[in-house]
Motif scaffolding. Structure first.
Motif, mmCIF file in Angstrom:
data_model
loop_
_atom_site.group_PDB
_atom_site.id
_atom_site.type_symbol
_atom_site.label_atom_id
_atom_site.label_comp_id
_atom_site.label_asym_id
_atom_site.label_seq_id
_atom_site.Cartn_x
_atom_site.Cartn_y
_atom_site.Cartn_z
ATOM 1 N N GLU A 281 0.925 -1.171 -0.177
ATOM 2 C CA GLU A 281 -0.010 0.039 0.078
ATOM 3 C C GLU A 281 0.829 1.262 -0.052
ATOM 4 O OE1 GLU A 281 -3.111 0.388 -0.585
ATOM 5 O OE2 GLU A 281 -3.797 -1.638 -0.232
ATOM 6 N N THR A 282 1.816 1.315 1.059
ATOM 7 C CA THR A 282 2.942 2.511 0.724
ATOM 8 C C THR A 282 3.476 2.788 -0.273
ATOM 9 O OG1 THR A 282 2.958 2.201 3.134
ATOM 10 C CG2 THR A 282 4.718 3.390 2.248
ATOM 11 N N ASN A 285 1.100 3.863 -3.670
ATOM 12 C CA ASN A 285 0.297 5.196 -3.388
ATOM 13 C C ASN A 285 1.520 6.154 -3.892
ATOM 14 O OD1 ASN A 285 -2.236 4.108 -2.863
ATOM 15 N ND2 ASN A 285 -1.905 4.284 -0.758
ATOM 16 N N VAL A 325 0.341 7.632 4.148
ATOM 17 C CA VAL A 325 -0.506 7.562 5.361
ATOM 18 C C VAL A 325 -0.889 8.861 5.880
ATOM 19 C CG1 VAL A 325 -0.842 6.617 7.491
ATOM 20 C CG2 VAL A 325 0.006 5.040 5.752
ATOM 21 N N LEU A 427 -5.249 6.062 3.875
ATOM 22 C CA LEU A 427 -4.586 5.923 2.751
ATOM 23 C C LEU A 427 -4.736 6.829 1.901
ATOM 24 C CD1 LEU A 427 -4.568 1.915 3.050
ATOM 25 C CD2 LEU A 427 -2.870 3.503 3.962
#
Length: 445
Positions: A281-282, A285, A325, A427
């Motif tokens: 995810e990090t 994105n 985040v 997110l």
């Protein structure tokens, strides 16, 4: 019998949604009308499109602001201290609900793991957190991350070769590159077979809003589906690695112990799930946001092309401006005074990382993208203290290599339309981002 069971499951799910999200959403929608900043962050679509306005409202009111159900801060220094303070603990899903709703949440929760429920590293404190992190750190070492850098380069080159072979043109760079790069790298780390990686991507997409509060019923159902599917897949995957261990870090984690104590199956699923999801995810994105920033700031891209040594700083600047985040939270363990306000045990403080990263007291021209910014690495995007992101070094390496390689191969890459942001609040990134690749540069043999 199956029909009765389905009805019971539906009723249980609706009760859980009501307790964890429905009530919050109800009061947030009313809080918007009286200008409550937290309510706006939870349920206001205008704020979601441009949260900077609300961040400035909070900043103008002081270092810490009391909302209807939580305190909020956008102050860089205060957030920095809070993330390192022993007076606060992390949030547990349902833990700050009123007692009646908390009881409903406990009775209706599923067996599937949640990123904000123990034994996830995000939701536990010492001594459990110390033990879990020590075991993961013994495998996820700096040396291991450095060794992965060559793998990142190979994956990036392969993906870009495929784009060239497909004829280039206009593509959604998120699905064709940004998502594929980190899932391949983290998949290698955790021993995920290539045949399962699309499935992991699907589960991750469904479960991404699990860190948010105030979800709609349809969002909640998708999250539950993603978490249950991911948990089931993880259980099967870990069982397979126990029977047939490889040279991947997940197999090493299964075999790791501290004083003869190993992670049990639930702890392994929670740890592996967090590493897999957070590692993916990090980075996906950050890659998408970084590409968008460079397309919109061609002068900064030109600086990087003239001086590639700036890429490391550029990635930190991307992390600062477009934090993957956006916020985190801490809960007071006992009575404590914070910037003149008296907090009681259980009081919640929302730390808006994205706003702290644009604090004008710390960053000059804070809204300006500057790939040579001298203090870009002062951002808060990887949290801090004992909960500092374990995968920070890998995320930086993936982003630096991934972005540099993309723009080296396609130096004239440009926007081909407006991207679509992800429908999540914690997110932050692009769900789609259309680009025109342009003519590829010649790659020397």
């Amino acid at each position: 019998m199956s029909r009765v069971a389905d009805v019971k499951d539906e009723a249980r799910s609706r009760l859980r949604w009501f307790a964890v999200h429905g009530v919050v959403r109800f009061f947030a929608e009313r809080g918007i009308k009286i200008g409550d900043p937290q309510a706006k962050l939870i349920a206001d679509p205008v704020t979601r499109a441009n949260p900077g306005v609300v961040y400035q409202e909070i900043r103008d009111r002081g270092k810490i602001v009391k909302g209807r159900v939580a305190y909020l801060t956008v102050d860089h220094g205060l957030i920095f201290d809070l993330l390192r303070s022993d007076d606060y603990r992390t949030v547990v899903v349902g833990g700050n609900l009123p007692k009646p709703l908390r009881a409903i949440e406990r009775r209706t929760r599923t067996a599937a793991l949640h990123p904000l429920a123990p034994p996830s590293l995000l939701s536990v404190e010492p001594p459990s957190h110390t033990r879990y992190r020590k075991l993961v750190s013994s495998v996820f070492t700096a040396r291991a991350v450095n060794a992965m850098r060559d793998n990142v380069q190979q994956v990036a080159d392969t993906l870009l070769d495929e784009l060239v072979a497909a004829g280039g043109g206009t593509v959604d760079i998120v699905s064709s590159y940004c998502a594929k790069l980190p899932v391949a790298v983290i998949g290698d780390i955790l021993g995920v077979p290539e045949a399962d990686r699309d499935k992991v991507l699907e589960f991750g997409e469904l479960a991404a809003p699990s860190l948010d509060v105030g979800l709609t019923w349809s969002q909640f159902r998708e999250v539950e589906q993603g978490l249950e599917g991911f948990d089931g897949w993880l259980a099967t995957h870990i069982a397979g690695l126990r029977d047939n261990p490889g040279d991947d870090l997940m197999s090493q984690l299964i075999a790791a112990s501290e004083d003869g104590v190993y992670l049990n199956d639930r702890e392994l699923r929670a740890t592996a799930g967090l590493v897999l999801a957070a590692g993916f995810e990090t980075t996906v994105n950050l890659l998408g946001s970084g590409i968008n920033l460079l397309m919109n700031n061609p002068d900064q891209l030109a600086r990087l092309q003239d001086d590639p040594s700036l890429w490391g700083t550029a990635v930190d600047e991307m992390l600062r401006l477009e934090s993957p985040v956006q916020m985190t939270a801490r809960v007071a363990k006992g009575s404590v005074t914070l910037e003149g306000m008296d907090l009681e045990a259980g009081d919640l403080v929302v730390c808006v990382l994205a706003a702290g990263n644009r604090d004008p007291q710390v960053f000059d021209d804070a809204d300006t993208f500057d790939v040579g910014r001298s203090n870009a690495n002062k951002h808060l995007s990887f949290s801090g203290g004992r909960h500092y992101c374990l995968g920070a070094a890998l995320a930086r390496a993936e982003s630096e290599v991934g972005l540099r390689t993309l723009f080296d191969r396609f130096p004239h890459l440009s926007s081909a339309g407006t991207g679509i942001k992800r429908d999540t609040r914690v997110l932050h990134g692009f769900r789609t981002l259309p680009v025109a690749l342009g003519e590829p540069a010649t790659v020397s043999a």
